[in-house]
Design a protein around this motif. Structure first.
Motif, short mmCIF file in Angstrom:
data_model
loop_
_atom_site.label_atom_id
_atom_site.label_comp_id
_atom_site.label_asym_id
_atom_site.label_seq_id
_atom_site.Cartn_x
_atom_site.Cartn_y
_atom_site.Cartn_z
N PHE A 391 -6.22 30.01 -46.94
CA PHE A 391 -4.87 30.36 -47.89
C PHE A 391 -5.18 29.53 -49.21
N GLU A 392 -4.40 30.19 -50.21
CA GLU A 392 -4.47 29.78 -51.56
C GLU A 392 -3.20 28.41 -51.58
N VAL A 393 -3.43 27.21 -52.09
CA VAL A 393 -2.43 26.25 -52.28
C VAL A 393 -2.01 26.09 -53.58
N ARG A 394 -0.68 26.19 -53.85
CA ARG A 394 -0.27 25.90 -54.97
C ARG A 394 0.79 24.59 -55.04
N GLY A 395 0.98 23.91 -56.21
CA GLY A 395 2.01 22.87 -56.08
C GLY A 395 3.04 23.09 -57.11
N ALA A 396 4.30 22.46 -57.14
CA ALA A 396 5.20 22.76 -58.06
C ALA A 396 6.09 21.64 -58.04
N ALA A 397 6.71 21.07 -59.14
CA ALA A 397 7.71 20.15 -59.01
C ALA A 397 8.69 20.36 -60.47
N LEU A 398 9.82 19.69 -60.26
CA LEU A 398 10.77 20.00 -61.38
C LEU A 398 10.13 19.46 -62.64
N SER A 399 9.60 18.33 -62.70
CA SER A 399 9.37 17.50 -63.99
C SER A 399 7.81 17.42 -63.96
N GLY A 400 7.24 17.40 -65.31
CA GLY A 400 5.71 17.25 -65.42
C GLY A 400 5.23 16.31 -64.79
N ILE A 401 5.83 14.72 -64.78
CA ILE A 401 5.19 13.76 -64.05
C ILE A 401 5.16 13.82 -62.40
N ALA A 402 6.18 14.40 -62.02
CA ALA A 402 6.19 14.60 -60.64
C ALA A 402 5.03 15.69 -60.14
N ALA A 403 4.77 16.60 -61.01
CA ALA A 403 3.80 17.65 -60.60
C ALA A 403 2.46 16.87 -60.73
N GLU A 404 2.31 15.87 -61.62
CA GLU A 404 1.11 15.31 -62.02
C GLU A 404 0.86 14.34 -60.72
N GLY A 405 2.07 13.85 -60.25
CA GLY A 405 1.83 12.76 -59.11
C GLY A 405 1.26 13.47 -57.92
N LEU A 406 1.92 14.77 -57.64
CA LEU A 406 1.52 15.47 -56.59
C LEU A 406 0.06 16.00 -56.54
N ASN A 408 -2.18 14.47 -58.38
CA ASN A 408 -3.40 13.26 -58.28
C ASN A 408 -3.11 12.87 -56.87
N GLY A 409 -2.18 12.89 -55.94
CA GLY A 409 -2.03 12.48 -54.66
C GLY A 409 -2.68 13.42 -53.70
N SER A 410 -2.61 14.62 -53.90
CA SER A 410 -3.14 15.78 -52.79
C SER A 410 -3.99 16.45 -53.40
N ARG A 411 -4.42 16.48 -54.62
CA ARG A 411 -5.46 17.13 -55.13
C ARG A 411 -5.05 18.98 -54.90
N ILE A 412 -3.50 18.96 -54.75
CA ILE A 412 -3.17 20.48 -55.11
C ILE A 412 -2.79 20.70 -56.46
N ALA A 413 -3.42 21.83 -57.08
CA ALA A 413 -3.19 22.09 -58.21
C ALA A 413 -1.83 22.53 -58.62
N SER A 414 -1.09 21.45 -59.64
CA SER A 414 0.24 21.68 -59.56
C SER A 414 1.06 21.74 -61.15
#
Length: 985
Positions: A391-406, A408-414
């Motif tokens: 599977f292809e894994v993608r990450g997303a969050a409402l704010s940029g800093i939350a996407a960056e935290g995701l 950094n913490g999981s190595r999911i491109a966000s």
């Protein structure tokens, strides 16, 4: 509903205007114009409540005199078409007092204009309209040239940029919203254009009565007429399409009151007559849905569009929850776990359960985790498993800093959700059936945005994993989608806090997460981490002093200062820099023209990036340390170890990074945090701010804000969770927000039922036969009641049906209590009493009324997990409802039924072998009989039998073509020495 208005324009000679005349009018004064040699007298003007000249540090003191200032401006310009001044006008929320509004305007003008080097002539007007309502606003006239002790110099072209005005608009909205929150005023503004907000109205300038009178004298009549024409067109649009107003009102709030409606319509109509017509149109709109009364006794409403959005969200989530397309097999899961274990990471307890949950085949997974529970680490293992499964894994969050935290913490491109949606709109990066989309901090995503994302995922066949905590910061836009999805579909909760090292601090974080803010504050106070000062200013000083001591004592630790408003962040950043300079921790200061205004940066400075920039791989909120700086170039080492260098002419969205707002901190982890409490905070902000640290946290407050610790606790415990329209449709315990609002929906239904016409009373009404007489069967008209006709009647009937619908959780809990009573009697060897059997039968019927087969599903759930009976009987029925739903899914899916059969068969097989090895042949025979029953049951489930034919090896048999699976399974389990089940006979 506070009104947002912010406009900027240039006052110039090309249109025949005078800076002195404009200043005289706005201040309501008499000023002499040296260039024209005439007086401009507006001393009869009413409504001016505050007038002040704000000077930057290097301006001549004589410019504090309004007449001298604007005559000097006129003298500095020689061109006949010269631009003399810039005027900024903005609306002040009428919910504020005059003193609060003046302070709001002064603070903003000083921060955004004077700090950039402009002279600001501030005038606050508090006009009263014909309708008796206040229309507070401020006029700020700004100089356009550099100024020093000698007077005016060259014009600053940078102040004319369009982007700067848009930045001011956004910052005014932030400034207003921060102050409204601080004052505990339940109102918010949005700086975006109506078009950007999806509102079908024209933007209009704000014109007060004083400006109207000026128009009568021939001044600015064109602008006034434009304003009235736009307001008139907007009013007619609302009258013709009331849903436009409803959509606008529900942009940031799922429900609203009569007052919200009236204020919105008033700001988008021209005159009392049109206001009355427009408001009547909105109130009579079929798109207006009445929900009931809130805790203050006010009627609460929503729009049909909001309800439809919530229904689409519900349908999308249900479709995704039913799908089984993204299963990760045991081999890939084990490999992922083994790989991270080799790196020193082992998932424990709840983390492991969450990993198994998100790695199953269902299209929707929900993980609720308290702050600091290791959600990102778990997602990192899940990413490895998903990728191994193709599977292809993608990450997303409402704010940029939350996407960056995701990331950094999981190595999911966000990336941010807005960026992702923009790509979809362009036909790029669309989801596919091989995608897994992880949305972090999902509690901050509004209903409409969540619905768009899930609907796209449904159409694409993708899997979505929602991760968050509904008790942390709330969505900016309307709704609480994450909470609603979790309540409906359940999920896995991670409550074991791992971020804090001390056990008592972990307990405090759990207390913050569950609304026990006072207990958490008292725990920190008992350990000397809550500090009171006489004033907020003194608290700020003590905070920075403690921050500096700890910085010097432990320079390798990470730390952040957190507070509620941008104004406080600015003050704390400056104070922290002063401490850094005092200890010679910074290099030489260099003036940088940054987007927030001129800033001094030096090597060693902490810096925060304020805008997402892909080319630099930075997000809004990324933190780092300045390595080299010049006016044109900055080199930064980010906190995640990357080197970033940029030219300030291309990217200037930076500010000092010692302090940040709590809103920017969600998703952040540091060794130590220092929090300044202010009156605008609530339990959500307190939870985020007080849970960012690993080692320790210091909470500071001033007694001018909070008289004592009890007042601090009361403020920081305030509940401000967002609601959903669906929260008001039932009084189910899961709908906590509606309960807190005190909604009286059922009372309204009762009133409707009472209004249903009764048939005429007959002579036998009230007659009852004696108890011993046989009762006749009820006739077909026994319960007949005439029903009202027409739309109102249909609406009332629908509400009555909804009121009489079973409450699922209560039905489950009643069944559990009845079952527990009977189990208790049987356990004591006592006979089950008739009324207990009757109670169980009624409770079973109540569960069955929820949906077909619900009672059987609940019974299966209780049989598999007997502990759920006790939980549900005590009023905690959520887990039982989730288990019941799982049983329904398994019942409907032959593949899941086959999984359960194989698992159960293998367990019994191992148990039987163990008993035989121990010589317990009688016990082995009982297990063999149970296995015989399982095999025999396949005759009633042809679908599952068909699926199991492909899994015979897992069942321990070798089937021959044409043979019966039931017979082969039975033959594989002899009762005892040489005898089989004899099922072939």
């Amino acid at each position: 509903m506070a009104i947002f208005h912010f406009s900027a324009k240039v006052i110039g000679r090309a249109s025949g205007r005078s800076a002195v005349a404009a200043a005289a009018y706005r201040a309501g004064e008499r000023l002499h114009d040296d260039r024209l040699d005439r007086d401009h007298d507006f001393t009869n003007k009413s409504g001016v409540v505050h007038s002040e000249i704000l000077l930057p540090d290097n301006a001549p003191e004589e410019f504090a005199d309004r007449e001298k200032l604007w005559n000097a401006v006129e003298a500095a310009e020689v061109r006949k078409d010269a631009q003399l001044a810039r005027e900024v006008e903005f609306a002040i929320p009428r919910e504020m007092t005059q003193a609060q509004g003046i302070e709001l305007a002064r603070d903003f003008a000083g921060q955004e204009f004077v700090n950039r080097g402009m002279i600001a002539d501030l005038n606050v007007h508090w006009d009263i309209g014909a309708d008796g309502m206040a229309k507070p606003h401020a006029h700020v006239m700004l100089t356009m040239r550099e100024v020093d002790e000698e007077g005016f110099g060259a014009k600053v072209r940078d102040w004319n940029r369009t982007e700067l005005v848009e930045q001011w608009r956004e910052r005014w909205a932030d400034h207003v919203n921060g102050r409204l929150a601080e004052l505990d005023i339940d109102a918010r503004v949005d700086h975006r254009s109506l078009q950007a907000q999806g509102i079908g109205l024209e933007p209009q300038d704000k014109i007060g009565p004083a400006a109207s009178r000026m128009g009568e004298r021939g001044l600015e009549s064109e602008r006034i007429e434009d304003h009235r024409a736009i307001a008139q067109r907007n009013g007619e649009r609302i009258i013709a399409e009331p849903c436009v107003a409803l959509d606008a009102i529900t942009h940031q709030q799922a429900t609203f009151t009569h007052r919200d409606m009236a204020m919105f319509v008033h700001s988008h109509t021209d005159g009392k007559e049109q206001f009355d017509r427009a408001l009547s149109a909105v109130r009579a709109s079929p798109d207006l849905v009445e929900l009931g009364k809130d805790g203050r006794g006010e009627d609460r409403f929503t729009s049909r569009e909001m309800i439809e959005t919530e229904q689409r969200l519900q349908r999308a989530s249900e479709l995704m929850a039913e799908r089984e397309r993204h299963h990760v097999d045991g081999k890939d899961r084990a490999a992922a776990l083994a790989q991270v274990k080799g790196c020193g990471l082992a998932l424990t307890g709840e983390q492991r359960a969450a990993f198994e949950h998100v790695a199953d085949g269902r299209g929707l997974s929900v993980v609720v985790g308290y702050a600091g529970t290791g959600k990102s680490a778990m997602l990192g293992v899940a990413r490895e498993a998903w990728e191994r499964a193709g599977f292809e894994v993608r990450g997303a969050a409402l704010s940029g800093i939350a996407a960056e935290g995701l990331e950094n913490g999981s190595r999911i491109a966000s990336r941010t959700i807005a960026s992702m949606e923009h790509g979809w709109a362009q036909g790029r990066d669309l989801l596919t059936s091989r995608d897994v989309l992880v949305i972090d901090e999902a509690g901050m995503v509004g209903t409409r945005q969540m619905e768009r994302v899930l609907s796209h995922a449904v159409d694409a066949g993708a899997k979505v994993v929602l991760v968050g905590d509904p008790q942390q910061l709330q969505a900016i836009e309307a709704g609480a989608a994450f909470r609603a999805i979790h309540e409906r579909h359940g999920g896995v909760e991670i409550t074991q806090v791992r971020r804090q090292h001390e056990g008592w601090q972990q307990d405090a974080t759990r207390q913050l997460a569950t609304g026990r803010t006072g207990e958490a504050i008292r725990a920190y106070a008992d350990h000397g981490m809550v500090h009171a000062a006489d004033t907020r200013e003194a608290a700020r000083s003590e905070l920075v002093e403690r921050w500096d001591r700890e910085r010097i004592a432990a320079p390798d630790q990470t730390r952040i200062i957190l507070t509620h408003t941008n104004d406080e962040v600015r003050e704390l950043n400056e104070a922290a820099r002063d401490r850094m300079h005092t200890s010679n921790a910074l290099g030489d200061d260099v003036l940088v023209k940054a987007e927030p205004g001129n800033r001094m940066f030096a090597s060693g400075d902490r810096i925060m990036f304020l805008r997402n920039e892909r080319s630099l791989e930075v997000k809004n909120g990324t933190l780092g340390t300045v390595e080299k700086v010049s006016p044109e170039h900055i080199a930064v080492r980010t906190d995640d170890g990357r080197s970033v260098a940029f030219d300030t002419k291309h990217y200037a969205h930076v500010d000092h990074g010692y302090a940040a707002t709590i809103h920017k901190a969600q998703g952040m982890t540091v060794d130590r945090a220092h929090v300044l409490a202010t009156p605008g905070m609530d339990r959500h902000g307190a939870y985020v701010g007080m849970s960012r640290h690993r080692e320790g946290m210091a909470l500071h407050y001033g007694r001018d804000d909070f008289k004592d610790e009890s007042r601090l606790v009361r403020t920081l415990s305030r509940e401000r969770a967002k609601d959903m329209a669906s929260d008001y449709e039932r009084r189910d315990p899961a709908q906590q927000f509606a309960e807190r609002r005190g909604i009286t929906f059922r009372e309204r239904i009762a009133e409707i039922i009472q209004k249903i016409p009764e048939r005429a009373r007959g002579m036998f009404d009230g007659f009852r036969p004696k108890a011993q007489a046989p009762e006749r069967e009820p006739g077909m008209f026994a319960n007949f009641r005439p029903q009202p006709h027409g739309p109102e009647g249909e609406k009332e009937q629908a509400l009555v049906r909804q009121a009489r619908a079973p409450d699922p959780r209560r039905a489950v809990e009643r069944y559990a209590r009845a079952a527990a009573d009977i189990t208790r009697m049987q356990g004591q060897g006592l006979p089950v009493l008739p009324h207990q059997r009757e109670a169980l039968d009624k409770a079973r019927a109540g569960v069955e009324a929820i949906r077909p087969h619900a009672a059987a599903d609940l019974g299966a759930a209780f049989q598999r997990q007997p502990e759920l009976v006790h939980e549900a009987a005590e009023g905690r029925g959520q887990a039982a409802m989730r288990a019941m739903q799982l049983e329904a899914e398994i019942r409907a899916d032959p593949f899941q039924r086959a999984d359960r059969f194989v698992e159960g068969w293998q367990q019994l097989q191992r148990h039987r072998e163990d008993l035989q090895r121990d010589g317990d042949f009688r016990g082995a025979k009982r297990v063999a009989q149970e296995m015989h029953g399982m095999a025999k049951g396949l005759e009633r489930d042809a679908q599952m039998e068909s699926v199991l034919r492909g899994r015979t090896r897992e069942l321990g048999i070798d089937m021959e073509m044409g043979r019966s699976l039931v017979r082969d399974l039975a033959d594989s389990v002899p009762f005892d020495h040489g005898r089989n089940l004899g099922m072939s006979r």
